[in-house]
Design an enzyme around this catalytic site. Structure first.
Site, PDB file in Angstrom:
ATOM      1  N   GLY A   1      49.973 -27.723  88.152  1.00  0.00           N
ATOM      2  CA  GLY A   1      50.962 -26.862  86.847  1.00  0.00           C
ATOM      3  C   GLY A   1      52.272 -26.909  87.290  1.00  0.00           C
ATOM      4  O   GLY A   1      52.944 -27.475  88.166  1.00  0.00           O
TER       5      GLY A   1
ATOM      6  N   CYS B   1      46.620 -30.027  93.015  1.00  0.00           N
ATOM      7  CA  CYS B   1      47.749 -29.956  93.234  1.00  0.00           C
ATOM      8  C   CYS B   1      48.665 -28.581  93.407  1.00  0.00           C
ATOM      9  O   CYS B   1      48.396 -28.227  94.394  1.00  0.00           O
ATOM     10  CB  CYS B   1      48.251 -30.721  91.854  1.00  0.00           C
ATOM     11  SG  CYS B   1      50.106 -31.476  92.210  1.00  0.00           S
ATOM     12  N   TYR B   2      49.474 -28.344  91.957  1.00  0.00           N
ATOM     13  CA  TYR B   2      49.640 -26.790  92.501  1.00  0.00           C
ATOM     14  C   TYR B   2      48.029 -26.400  92.928  1.00  0.00           C
ATOM     15  O   TYR B   2      48.784 -24.850  93.481  1.00  0.00           O
ATOM     16  CB  TYR B   2      49.784 -26.401  90.792  1.00  0.00           C
ATOM     17  CG  TYR B   2      50.381 -24.842  91.410  1.00  0.00           C
ATOM     18  CD1 TYR B   2      51.815 -24.474  90.639  1.00  0.00           C
ATOM     19  CD2 TYR B   2      49.717 -23.290  90.366  1.00  0.00           C
ATOM     20  CE1 TYR B   2      52.299 -23.229  90.822  1.00  0.00           C
ATOM     21  CE2 TYR B   2      50.493 -22.801  90.689  1.00  0.00           C
ATOM     22  CZ  TYR B   2      51.439 -22.006  91.077  1.00  0.00           C
ATOM     23  OH  TYR B   2      51.811 -21.129  90.679  1.00  0.00           O
TER      24      TYR B   2
ATOM     25  N   HIS C   1      46.174 -36.052  91.698  1.00  0.00           N
ATOM     26  CA  HIS C   1      45.674 -36.120  90.834  1.00  0.00           C
ATOM     27  C   HIS C   1      44.612 -36.875  90.445  1.00  0.00           C
ATOM     28  O   HIS C   1      44.481 -38.081  89.328  1.00  0.00           O
ATOM     29  CB  HIS C   1      46.076 -35.811  89.254  1.00  0.00           C
ATOM     30  CG  HIS C   1      46.993 -35.414  89.397  1.00  0.00           C
ATOM     31  ND1 HIS C   1      47.279 -33.961  88.737  1.00  0.00           N
ATOM     32  CD2 HIS C   1      48.104 -35.153  89.937  1.00  0.00           C
ATOM     33  CE1 HIS C   1      48.171 -32.923  88.569  1.00  0.00           C
ATOM     34  NE2 HIS C   1      49.370 -33.389  89.279  1.00  0.00           N
TER      35      HIS C   1
ATOM     36  N   GLU D   1      42.092 -36.489  88.436  1.00  0.00           N
ATOM     37  CA  GLU D   1      41.336 -36.190  87.183  1.00  0.00           C
ATOM     38  C   GLU D   1      41.981 -37.601  86.333  1.00  0.00           C
ATOM     39  O   GLU D   1      41.245 -38.192  85.268  1.00  0.00           O
ATOM     40  CB  GLU D   1      41.593 -35.032  85.969  1.00  0.00           C
ATOM     41  CG  GLU D   1      42.845 -34.636  85.928  1.00  0.00           C
ATOM     42  CD  GLU D   1      43.792 -34.072  87.226  1.00  0.00           C
ATOM     43  OE1 GLU D   1      43.251 -34.628  88.294  1.00  0.00           O
ATOM     44  OE2 GLU D   1      44.579 -33.877  87.096  1.00  0.00           O
TER      45      GLU D   1
ATOM     46  N   SER E   1      35.377 -30.349  53.336  1.00  0.00           N
ATOM     47  CA  SER E   1      36.497 -31.371  53.898  1.00  0.00           C
ATOM     48  C   SER E   1      36.117 -32.654  53.147  1.00  0.00           C
ATOM     49  O   SER E   1      36.866 -33.615  52.910  1.00  0.00           O
ATOM     50  CB  SER E   1      38.111 -30.991  54.302  1.00  0.00           C
ATOM     51  OG  SER E   1      37.383 -32.026  56.032  1.00  0.00           O
TER      52      SER E   1
ATOM     53  N   ASP F   1      34.938 -33.125  61.927  1.00  0.00           N
ATOM     54  CA  ASP F   1      34.765 -31.805  61.981  1.00  0.00           C
ATOM     55  C   ASP F   1      34.197 -30.943  61.125  1.00  0.00           C
ATOM     56  O   ASP F   1      33.006 -30.586  61.516  1.00  0.00           O
ATOM     57  CB  ASP F   1      36.011 -31.254  62.161  1.00  0.00           C
ATOM     58  CG  ASP F   1      36.866 -32.110  63.486  1.00  0.00           C
ATOM     59  OD1 ASP F   1      36.346 -33.443  63.677  1.00  0.00           O
ATOM     60  OD2 ASP F   1      37.865 -31.651  63.022  1.00  0.00           O
TER      61      ASP F   1
ATOM     62  N   LYS G   1      37.433 -34.544  70.578  1.00  0.00           N
ATOM     63  CA  LYS G   1      36.371 -35.155  69.052  1.00  0.00           C
ATOM     64  C   LYS G   1      36.436 -36.287  69.321  1.00  0.00           C
ATOM     65  O   LYS G   1      35.363 -36.807  69.192  1.00  0.00           O
ATOM     66  CB  LYS G   1      38.454 -35.635  68.465  1.00  0.00           C
ATOM     67  CG  LYS G   1      38.851 -36.289  67.127  1.00  0.00           C
ATOM     68  CD  LYS G   1      39.010 -35.494  65.751  1.00  0.00           C
ATOM     69  CE  LYS G   1      39.150 -35.599  64.299  1.00  0.00           C
ATOM     70  NZ  LYS G   1      39.390 -34.907  64.018  1.00  0.00           N
TER      71      LYS G   1
HETATM   72  N1  LIG Z   1      39.337 -30.267  50.552  1.00  0.00           N
HETATM   73  C1  LIG Z   1      39.128 -28.958  51.490  1.00  0.00           C
HETATM   74  N2  LIG Z   1      38.002 -27.625  50.882  1.00  0.00           N
HETATM   75  C2  LIG Z   1      37.086 -27.405  51.612  1.00  0.00           C
HETATM   76  N3  LIG Z   1      37.992 -27.333  52.936  1.00  0.00           N
HETATM   77  C3  LIG Z   1      38.857 -27.977  52.967  1.00  0.00           C
HETATM   78  C4  LIG Z   1      38.798 -28.656  52.803  1.00  0.00           C
HETATM   79  N4  LIG Z   1      40.139 -29.435  53.620  1.00  0.00           N
HETATM   80  C5  LIG Z   1      40.721 -28.768  54.757  1.00  0.00           C
HETATM   81  N5  LIG Z   1      39.277 -27.692  54.313  1.00  0.00           N
HETATM   82  C6  LIG Z   1      39.524 -27.482  55.987  1.00  0.00           C
HETATM   83  O1  LIG Z   1      40.254 -27.160  56.670  1.00  0.00           O
HETATM   84  C7  LIG Z   1      39.843 -27.303  58.455  1.00  0.00           C
HETATM   85  C8  LIG Z   1      41.007 -27.952  58.946  1.00  0.00           C
HETATM   86  O2  LIG Z   1      40.765 -29.561  57.872  1.00  0.00           O
HETATM   87  P1  LIG Z   1      40.611 -30.272  59.180  1.00  0.00           P
HETATM   88  O3  LIG Z   1      41.924 -31.255  58.335  1.00  0.00           O
HETATM   89  O4  LIG Z   1      41.464 -30.023  60.091  1.00  0.00           O
HETATM   90  O5  LIG Z   1      39.458 -30.968  60.170  1.00  0.00           O
HETATM   91  P2  LIG Z   1      38.234 -31.647  58.925  1.00  0.00           P
HETATM   92  O6  LIG Z   1      38.450 -32.096  57.465  1.00  0.00           O
HETATM   93  O7  LIG Z   1      36.932 -31.269  59.401  1.00  0.00           O
HETATM   94  O8  LIG Z   1      38.486 -32.930  59.988  1.00  0.00           O
HETATM   95  P3  LIG Z   1      39.265 -34.104  60.163  1.00  0.00           P
HETATM   96  O9  LIG Z   1      40.429 -33.214  60.651  1.00  0.00           O
HETATM   97  O10 LIG Z   1      38.778 -35.290  59.944  1.00  0.00           O
HETATM   98  O11 LIG Z   1      39.741 -34.566  58.651  1.00  0.00           O
HETATM   99  C9  LIG Z   1      38.284 -27.982  57.855  1.00  0.00           C
HETATM  100  O12 LIG Z   1      37.288 -28.410  59.168  1.00  0.00           O
HETATM  101  C10 LIG Z   1      37.790 -27.556  56.264  1.00  0.00           C
HETATM  102  O13 LIG Z   1      36.973 -26.178  56.801  1.00  0.00           O
HETATM  103  N1  LIG Z   2      50.804 -30.770  89.462  1.00  0.00           N
HETATM  104  C1  LIG Z   2      51.930 -29.958  89.666  1.00  0.00           C
HETATM  105  O1  LIG Z   2      50.953 -29.169  89.762  1.00  0.00           O
HETATM  106  C2  LIG Z   2      52.786 -29.633  90.613  1.00  0.00           C
HETATM  107  C3  LIG Z   2      53.246 -28.506  91.155  1.00  0.00           C
HETATM  108  C4  LIG Z   2      54.477 -28.123  91.116  1.00  0.00           C
HETATM  109  N2  LIG Z   2      54.854 -27.362  90.253  1.00  0.00           N
HETATM  110  C5  LIG Z   2      54.942 -29.174  92.481  1.00  0.00           C
HETATM  111  O2  LIG Z   2      55.999 -29.883  91.227  1.00  0.00           O
HETATM  112  O3  LIG Z   2      54.550 -29.932  93.435  1.00  0.00           O
HETATM  113 MG   LIG Z   3      40.526 -33.182  56.641  1.00  0.00          MG
END
Ligand SMILES: Nc1ncnc2c1ncn2[C@@H]1O[C@H](COP(=O)(O)OP(=O)(O)OP(=O)(O)O)[C@@H](O)[C@H]1O
Ligand SMILES: NC(=O)CC[C@H](N)C(=O)O
Ligand SMILES: [Mg+2]
Ligand SMILES: O=c1[nH]c(=O)c2[nH+]cn([C@@H]3O[C@H](COP(=O)(O)O)[C@@H](O)[C@H]3O)c2[nH]1
Length: 529
Positions: A66, A93-94, A180, A182, A235, A239, A385
């Site tokens: 952090g 780390c932190y 880190h 990760e 849409s 997602d 994603k």
């Molecule tokens: N044309 C549409 N008709 C119905 N719902 C929509 C439409 N456009 C967006 N949405 C709604 O808004 C949400 C957010 O849109 P967003 O584009 O972030 O996600 P996504 O379309 O599911 O996926 P992606 O990020 O891959 O485009 C969608 O998941 C959907 O629920």
């Molecule tokens: N990446 C970190 O967690 C940093 C921890 C703390 N802020 C430092 O500078 O040491």
């Molecule tokens: Mg979309």
């Protein structure tokens, strides 16, 4: 197959779970990712989480890095009840500095800051955390350091600048590391995280997408019960489609998907989405043609934020009207709403760092339907994603849809700069289709994270067939990114751009000139509005 009656409603009760407490590091979410990569389920919560308010018991706890200094007055601190859980703890780390602060306060500013690679020297090969970890490169990012060994701990590893690079209290199973593990730059970081989660915490390695699908479907069946019905806005993006497919598997036609044609969708989008979702995936889908309503409300509007708000609000009106028309066979009212929330959205909303400045209002249909009083179902809220894409593939969602570039809810309305009219949308739509078609033909679609054409509200002089032209400008944009928070423009071969530019000017009426956007994010954003 898992039976619904065996399945608790929370995922963290089904799978052994490592709790990651987030102190705000830019890498925190990667800890969760790495653990899942070797099939251990992990969930991240803010560092301020009260342990008594957890309704599940983690197999182990990781305290993340952090930006704060543990000795600062406003520094965040972990709830000391974490030690009462009697499970292994790893501070990164932190997180390690926090453990040291609690056990003796020996943390202060170092005389040298350390950002980037360092070499790890494992001093105590017997430490279970370092089993199979050699003297290798690790990634550092800190300015503070331990100046004393906390009570009860021993030194396990050092580095040139960090005499307490790794420490352990073996009896209590508490460990701290300054680097880190990760990030991929820490060569053997994943081995270390696996040692912690699998050997030390003894977490089961049964988290897999196949298991996830089964338990998620059973969880939804249990939650919704045998008769209730669910609606969702879909849409055709990854997602919402994957979410809809899970609902279809869980409750069949009791799930009602609603797709809104807002008049600013891409070329053939409505037809393709309809075909794929209904014929391909068997989803019960209603297509609402609201294009005149949207375009009518957008008439004369040029301000980007106003456009976004109008579209967001209109989506809600249309969606509510459609939802009201659905009369469930059971006679009961609709109780649930499907939302395609992903884990990054959850992380954003649980961040304890406070709201960041609004750059632009992202429209999200589900998120705005607050007064609908529907209960939410969010089957993807634990996933990233690329995990959603993997899930989509396993559920039989067509490959092309799974790998589609994201498309924003406000659609082409934020890619037609200035006033949005039917004619302007048509120009942007045709140019966009040519650009994407050429990208696909060149085999570049998957390498690019997102690509589109924007139509600029400026006119420029040209010459075609000995005639003077005075028409608009198309800006092409293609970016590479992992999280869309930062992005860089994609480097095309000159011949490719030449071909696309020539096709657009020749084939799309109203365009005299094509430019390629070579701005990164930041300072620009991905979309032009
Ligand atoms: N044309 C549409 N008709 C119905 N719902 C929509 C439409 N456009 C967006 N949405 C709604 O808004 C949400 C957010 O849109 P967003 O584009 O972030 O996600 P996504 O379309 O599911 O996926 P992606 O990020 O891959 O485009 C969608 O998941 C959907 O629920
Ligand atoms: N990446 C970190 O967690 C940093 C921890 C703390 N802020 C430092 O500078 O040491
Ligand atoms: Mg979309
Ligand atoms: O669903 C959405 N509703 C929106 O209002 C919206 N605005 C931008 N985007 C998408 O978000 C990513 C980052 O875009 P920006 O750099 O332009 O903010 C990119 O992928 C953008 O396409 C949106 N998605």
């Amino acid at each position: 197959m898992v039976s619904p009656s065996d399945v608790p409603v929370e995922v963290s009760k089904v799978f052994d779970t490592i709790l990651v407490l987030d102190f705000g590091s830019q890498y925190s979410h990667l800890i969760t990712r790495r653990l899942r990569e070797f099939n251990v389920y992990a969930e991240m919560l803010p560092c301020t989480q009260k342990i008594s308010e957890l309704n599940w018991k983690p197999k182990g706890v990781i305290l993340s890095g952090g930006p704060y200094s543990v000795y600062a007055e406003d520094a965040p601190h972990v709830d000391h009840d974490v030690f009462k859980l009697d499970v292994p703890i790893l501070g990164i780390c932190y997180g390690m500095q926090e453990l040291a602060w609690i056990n003796g306060k020996g943390v202060a500013r170092g005389d040298k800051r350390e950002y980037g690679p360092a070499t790890l020297n494992v001093e105590d090969q017997s430490c279970s955390l370092f089993k199979g970890v050699d003297n290798s490169q690790v990634w550092m990012s800190h300015g503070d350091k331990l100046h004393a060994l906390p009570t009860g701990f021993k030194i396990v590893a050092t580095s040139e600048n960090s005499p307490y690079c790794a420490i352990a209290h073996e009896k209590e199973n508490i460990f701290g590391i300054q680097f880190h593990p990760e990030v991929t730059h820490s060569a053997q970081g994943k081995i270390l995280l696996k040692n912690f989660a699998v050997d030390i915490c003894q977490a089961n390695t049964n988290w897999s997408m196949e298991n996830f699908i089964d338990t998620e479907i059973a969880r939804i069946q249990k939650l919704v019960g045998p008769t209730a019905e669910v609606i969702g806005a879909v849409s055709g993006g990854v997602d919402s489609t994957v979410g809809a497919k899970i609902m279809k598997e869980a409750i069949g036609d009791r799930f009602h998907a609603i797709y809104v044609d807002n008049g600013v969708m891409r070329k053939n989008e409505t037809e393709t989405v309809y075909k794929t979702l209904t014929e391909g995936l068997g989803i019960n889908l209603t297509v609402v043609d609201a294009s005149d309503l949207f375009l009518g409300r957008l008439k004369g509007v040029t301000d980007p934020e106003k456009k976004r708000k109008i579209i967001g609000n209109t989506f809600i009106h249309v969606f509510e009207d459609e939802a009201a028309k659905i009369k469930p066979a059971s006679g009961q009212e609709i109780e649930y709403l499907l939302q395609g929330t992903l884990y990054p959205d959850v992380i954003e909303s649980i961040s304890f760092k406070g709201p960041s400045q609004t750059i632009k209002t992202h429209h999200n249909v589900g998120g705005l339907l607050e007064n609908m009083k529907l209960k939410l179902i969010e089957p993807l809220r634990e996933l990233f994603k690329d995990e959603v894409r993997h899930l989509g593939e396993l559920l039989g969602v067509p490959h092309d849809l799974v790998w589609r570039h994201p498309f924003p809810g406000p659609g082409l309305a934020i890619r037609v700069l200035g006033e949005v009219t039917k004619e302007q949308v048509k120009i942007a739509r045709e140019a966009d289709a040519i650009f994407i078609e050429e990208i696909k033909k060149a085999g570049l679609y998957k390498q690019i994270s997102q690509a589109f054409a924007a139509l600029l509200p400026v006119k420029s002089v040209g010459v075609m067939g000995d005639q003077r032209t005075y028409e608009q400008v198309i800006a092409l944009r293609a970016i590479e990114t992992t999280d869309f928070m930062t992005a860089d423009w994609f480097i095309f071969e000159a011949a490719f751009l030449k071909k696309v530019a020539s096709r657009i000017v020749n084939e799309v009426d109203g365009v005299a000139r094509v430019t390629y956007d070579i701005t990164s994010k930041p300072p620009a954003t991905v979309e032009w509005e």
